[in-house]
Design a protein around this motif. Structure first.
Motif: not given
Length: 585
Positions: A376-384, A563-565, A567-579
């Motif tokens: 099975l090839l599952v395409f477009w599995g992503s938050l974005t 992009g905003e989504f 950020r809201e889920n703290r999934l940018t590199a900067g936010q992850i490093v802060e956490d």
């Protein structure tokens, strides 16, 4: 201008047939301009203009309930039910969903975005009406492509026995997203050619009364037949022959391309944004075509979406009988793949993440319990990847990642993807799914493929200390950013791990990380609940190792900015490093 004066279906009812024809022309012009500028479902809505106008002229929505299958052809319905500004004013283009949405209007009864559901949903409304002694018509509007879905058959089978008012409008434009496939469509052709009079009639055989409209884009003819079946006391099918893409020559001639489009130039038909480099879809098609030439047992399977893995009409012709489109029938596709694999074939089923959930029982029962080595090839599995609530691609990791016997792989780059695909097609011990990266095609210099048959062995890409970042699949690039930024801000040289396997835990490696590490960070491009990171957290549950799971919260997010989504889920590199810093300090 008639459209500018339409605020509700009551305004439609005041018009003459000639005025309704002019209104239809105005609606089609508005659709052409909005969808070409904004993107959206193009052909389905152009073909349903007159039918929708006639439905609202005859029936009394919302007392009479109109339920649109998929609802990607509901733009005209929205224009006639108080939402026209979202289609004629560019400033309002994003004010409404591309699908049926009850929070927008009392004329919408369900949030609908997947196919073959309208007959079942509408029959439930009819049953509820009858149980309460209510009144009003219930109308399910379904396209011929959607009839291939199992739920459509189940709904028709049930609804035919209702013995009460229930109307099914079958919009027959001789197309699904691509061409239709399946024995049912021979009978639809016979019905069209005989103008509804051939002896073999699928709908009558199911127990329905039946009416046929040869020109489903003729407002007057549609008003006549809808008036005749309004308030009918038994189930009836109204079969209308329409032209998908009507009013735009390119869409009439190339129905597959113009089913759904990103913004494009109306004059030339060219995309507004230039095409990017070749993606994983086209690369997959080229790979499979080569394998087909070498091995007649290889077969590519799609459930009504051949473009998911790059099979254009030309590539489908090249593949011949080694390419199978089962129509909109994900359940059948999975079971078919299992059967082919059992029989010694090499099936590869390509499917969008949002649609694989329609086949959960077949994945579990027909495929994985039997352990047949389908791919099975599952395409477009992503938050974005997609951002409509009905088409989210967030949930495939929890869904597939917890089925016994399945091996679910997450490649990080082009080389790893094709190494995994090579292995999955060679091996004969496991059903295998691959989460195809939903990002631009990337390469990893010096990549060496391991033996994927040694299950659940993670790759340590960079050995460090204190913090280990386990970055799954398409989030591997984010993991690289996090490791780099963490060093810049704190001086910590983190360990970077590519886990490869969604479905299993590398206990030996995770145990090894206890030496020299205080924190393990998991990154996954999906929801956290039931996801990959929770497996790691559970492994460390009784130890002193801290675990930080990074992913998205569980929700039906709708029409969000990617992009905003993140950020809201703290999934940018900067936010992850802060956490990370907050945890280890």
């Amino acid at each position: 201008m008639y459209l500018e004066k339409i605020d509700s279906p009551a305004d439609v009812k005041r018009l003459s047939v000639g005025e309704l024809t002019e209104l239809s022309d105005e609606i089609r012009e508005a659709l052409l301009h909005k969808v070409s500028a904004h993107g959206g479902h193009f052909g389905p809505n152009l073909g349903m203009v007159e039918a929708t106008v006639a439905l609202h002229y005859v029936f009394d929505s919302p007392k009479d309930k109109l339920v649109f299958d998929v609802s990607h052809q509901s733009y005209v319905h929205k224009m006639l039910t108080g939402r026209r500004r979202a289609f004629i004013d560019p400033a309002e283009y994003d004010a409404v969903s591309g699908y049926s949405e009850p929070t927008e209007s009392a004329h919408d009864h369900f949030v609908i975005g997947h196919t073959s559901t309208s007959v079942s949903l509408a029959s439930g409304l009819a049953k509820a009406r009858d149980l309460q002694g209510g009144e009003g018509n219930v109308v399910a509007i379904i396209g011929d492509g959607s009839l291939s879905g199992g739920e459509a058959f189940e709904g028709l089978d049930y609804a035919a026995e209702l013995g009460t008012n229930f109307i099914v409008v079958v919009n027959d434009n001789q197309m699904s997203i691509a061409e239709n496939h399946g024995g049912l469509y021979r009978n639809l052709q016979e019905l069209r050619e005989s103008r509804g009079n051939c002896a073999c009639n699928f709908f009558r055989a199911m127990g329905f009364d039946y009416r046929y409209v040869a020109d489903g884009n003729d407002v007057e003819a549609l008003i006549g037949v809808f008036s005749a079946v309004k308030d009918v006391a038994h189930p009836v099918v109204v079969h209308i022959n329409t032209l998908k893409g009507k009013g735009y020559a390119r869409a009439e001639q190339d129905k597959e391309t113009y089913h759904w489009r990103l913004p494009f130039d109306l004059t030339t038909g060219e995309p507004a944004a230039p095409a990017g480099t070749e993606g994983y879809d086209a690369l997959t098609a080229r790979y499979l075509l080569e394998r087909m030439k070498e091995d007649p047992r290889v077969v590519a399977i799609t459930s009504g979406t051949p473009a998911v893995m790059g099979f254009t009409p030309e590539r489908r012709r090249e593949a011949g009988s080694q390419f199978v489109d089962v129509g909109i029938a994900e359940e059948h596709a999975v079971a078919l793949a299992s059967g082919i694999a059992k029989g010694g074939g090499k099936p590869v089923y390509g499917v969008y993440s949002t649609f694989i959930q329609r086949a959960y029982d077949q994945l579990s029962q027909d495929l994985c319990i039997n352990g047949n080595p389908a791919v099975l090839l599952v395409f477009w599995g992503s938050l974005t990847a997609m951002n409509d609530a009905t088409h989210l691609c967030f949930f495939d990791i929890p869904l597939l990642g917890n089925i016994p016997n399945l091996v679910y792989l997450a490649p990080t780059c082009r080389e790893e993807y094709f190494a995994m695909l090579d292995w999955s097609m060679r091996q004969t011990e496991h059903p295998v799914a691959i989460r195809v990266p939903a990002v631009e095609v990337a390469s990893r210099e010096g990549f060496v493929a391991p033996d994927y048959g040694e299950l659940n062995r993670y790759e340590v890409v960079r050995r460090g200390r204190e913090v280990a970042v386990v970055a799954l699949g398409a989030f591997f690039g984010l993991g690289e950013e996090v490791v780099k930024l963490l060093k810049e801000r704190t001086g910590i040289e983190a360990t970077l791990v590519n886990p490869r396997y969604i479905t299993g835990v590398d206990g030996a490696l995770l145990t090894d990380l206890k030496a020299g590490h205080r924190l393990v960070v998991t990154l996954e491009d999906g929801v956290l609940d039931g996801g990959f990171g929770e497996k790691i957290a559970r492994f460390y549950g009784t130890s002193e190792m801290k675990v930080l799971n990074c992913g998205a919260r569980k929700e039906f997010a709708d029409r969000f900015d990617p992009g905003e989504f993140l950020r809201e889920n703290r999934l940018t590199a900067g936010q992850i490093v802060e956490d990370i810093v907050a945890v280890i300090d």
